[in-house]
Scaffold this active site. Structure first.
Site, mmCIF file in Angstrom:
data_model
loop_
_atom_site.group_PDB
_atom_site.id
_atom_site.type_symbol
_atom_site.label_atom_id
_atom_site.label_comp_id
_atom_site.label_asym_id
_atom_site.label_seq_id
_atom_site.Cartn_x
_atom_site.Cartn_y
_atom_site.Cartn_z
ATOM 1 N N ASP A 81 -0.097 0.741 2.720
ATOM 2 C CA ASP A 81 -0.656 0.023 2.968
ATOM 3 C C ASP A 81 -2.120 -0.130 1.674
ATOM 4 O O ASP A 81 -1.695 0.218 0.472
ATOM 5 C CB ASP A 81 -1.830 0.678 4.244
ATOM 6 C CG ASP A 81 -3.008 -0.296 3.915
ATOM 7 O OD1 ASP A 81 -2.780 -0.547 4.736
ATOM 8 O OD2 ASP A 81 -4.618 -0.079 3.665
ATOM 9 N N THR A 82 -2.523 -1.370 1.505
ATOM 10 C CA THR A 82 -2.860 -2.142 0.343
ATOM 11 C C THR A 82 -4.173 -2.384 0.283
ATOM 12 O O THR A 82 -4.494 -3.333 1.722
ATOM 13 C CB THR A 82 -1.872 -3.050 -0.425
ATOM 14 O OG1 THR A 82 -0.649 -3.007 -0.622
ATOM 15 C CG2 THR A 82 -2.784 -3.769 -1.825
#
EC number: 3.6.1.9
Length: 200
Positions: A81-82
């Site tokens: 996840d960013t």
């Protein structure tokens, strides 16, 4: 030891980056009735690093349950996840072009952080890493912001931009991991894979 991993991500960029590491992977995407976006809700007063690590663990939990439910061959599952952060403010994916415009106006002429968490796990073992990079945007004009927001590229991207796309024209400086800013930090991901016995 498994000869492949599952990638629980709909991002074509993550799949491309993982392929560069030479590890065979198969996609493990959510079922139609799974609300994958709900996992990305921000908790009150949550710090960006804590947020991105928590969301990545939730994604891994959901993917491991999906693997078991489908009765697929056992193999490690990779999730990532960013998020983009300006101070403690978290910038997720814009809901539409107007939301993208708002985000880009806030990020214009600032240096912000891009945090990507990566988790690799099985039912018995899991590891996680966090990669933090910094990106400096030049001062963007209203016309530049509106044109870029209307292009559609910001949709589905944390912080409303893709570093490997047209937004590169606005980036005056970056430090850290370019692949991490894209969504899958290669160095840290290779370390995770090696800890599970993969030759990278």
């Amino acid at each position: 030891m498994s000869e492949f991993i599952y990638l629980a991500s709909q991002s074509p960029r993550r799949s491309q980056l993982l392929a560069l590491l030479g590890v065979r992977h198969e996609l493990l995407l959510p079922d139609a009735d799974e609300d994958a976006e709900a996992l990305e809700a921000v908790l009150p007063n949550e710090a960006p690093a804590a947020y991105v690590k928590r969301v990545t663990q939730l994604k891994l939990d959901a993917a491991l349950q999906r693997l078991k439910r489908r009765g697929l061959p056992a193999a490690p599952v990779l999730c990532s996840d960013t998020t983009v952060a300006l101070g403690r403010k978290i910038f997720g994916k814009p809901t539409d072009a107007a939301d993208a415009t708002r985000m880009l106006k806030e990020l214009s002429n600032t240096t912000h952080r891009v945090l990507t968490a990566v988790a690799l796990g099985t039912a018995r073992k899991r590891e996680q890493v966090l990669c933090e990079s910094r990106v400096t945007f030049s001062a963007m004009s209203s016309r530049q912001i509106q044109t870029y927001a209307a292009s559609g590229e910001p949709l589905g991207k944390a912080g409303a931009y893709a570093v490997q796309g047209r937004a590169a024209a606005f980036i005056s400086h970056m430090s850290g991991s370019y692949s991490g800013i894209m969504g899958l930090p290669m160095f840290e991901t290779a370390q995770l894979l090696q800890s599970f016995g993969f030759k990278v």
